[in-house]
Design a protein around this motif. Structure first.
Motif, PDB file in Angstrom:
ATOM      1  N   GLN A  76      28.834  89.778  28.773  1.00 31.54           N
ATOM      2  CA  GLN A  76      30.113  89.198  29.167  1.00 31.54           C
ATOM      3  C   GLN A  76      29.885  88.230  30.314  1.00 31.54           C
TER       4      GLN A  76
ATOM      5  N   PRO B 216      31.501  85.316  33.023  1.00 39.98           N
ATOM      6  CA  PRO B 216      32.767  85.181  33.759  1.00 39.98           C
ATOM      7  C   PRO B 216      33.796  84.402  32.973  1.00 39.98           C
ATOM      8  N   GLY B 217      34.985  84.980  32.866  1.00 35.20           N
ATOM      9  CA  GLY B 217      36.072  84.301  32.185  1.00 35.20           C
ATOM     10  C   GLY B 217      36.007  84.347  30.674  1.00 35.20           C
TER      11      GLY B 217
ATOM     12  N   GLN C 243      23.150  92.391  35.626  1.00 33.29           N
ATOM     13  CA  GLN C 243      23.379  90.946  35.697  1.00 33.29           C
ATOM     14  C   GLN C 243      22.117  90.182  35.327  1.00 33.29           C
TER      15      GLN C 243
ATOM     16  N   THR D  73      20.974  86.189  35.317  1.00 36.78           N
ATOM     17  CA  THR D  73      21.328  84.841  35.722  1.00 36.78           C
ATOM     18  C   THR D  73      20.169  83.907  35.398  1.00 36.78           C
TER      19      THR D  73
END
Length: 122
Positions: free
Chosen positions: A39, A41-42, A117, A119
């Protein structure tokens, strides 16, 4: 009740690799099909990959096919997601899930980890 704990996330440059792990406890791991979701962000949670309880069949989202590999070690109660050739758009929180149906639908999974997370910097 199955508890799932993900690990292995972090910051990586585009083109790099990461391997996520998801350790299960509290249940019979080999009874469950396992999935990875992510998922950003947004955005809604989306399917990444799934593997049957035996490990005999695997399934991937088109966006990761050929770059990601899901595997499991039932003796270690762990499922893995090897991620290669990472892209900025792979940035998200990655979740593992356990269920009695192998599917890309998140709602069909019964147990979820807390997420890790990932990134990817471009």
């Amino acid at each position: 009740q199955v508890q799932l704990v993900e690990s292995g996330g972090g910051l990586v440059q585009a083109g790099g690799s990461l391997r996520l792990s998801c350790a299960a406890s509290g249940g019979t791991f080999s009874s469950y099909h396992m999935g990875w979701f992510r998922q950003a962000p947004g955005k809604e949670r989306e399917f990444v990959a799934a593997i049957r309880r035996s490990g005999g069949s695997t399934y991937y989202a088109d966006s990761v096919q050929g770059r990601f590999t899901i595997s499991r070690d039932n003796a270690k109660n762990t499922v893995y997601l090897q991620m290669n050739s990472l892209k900025a758009e792979d940035t998200a929180v990655y979740y593992c899930a356990a269920g009695l149906t192998v599917t890309g639908e998140a709602r069909r999974y019964d147990y979820w980890g807390q997420g890790t997370q990932v990134t990817v910097s471009s």
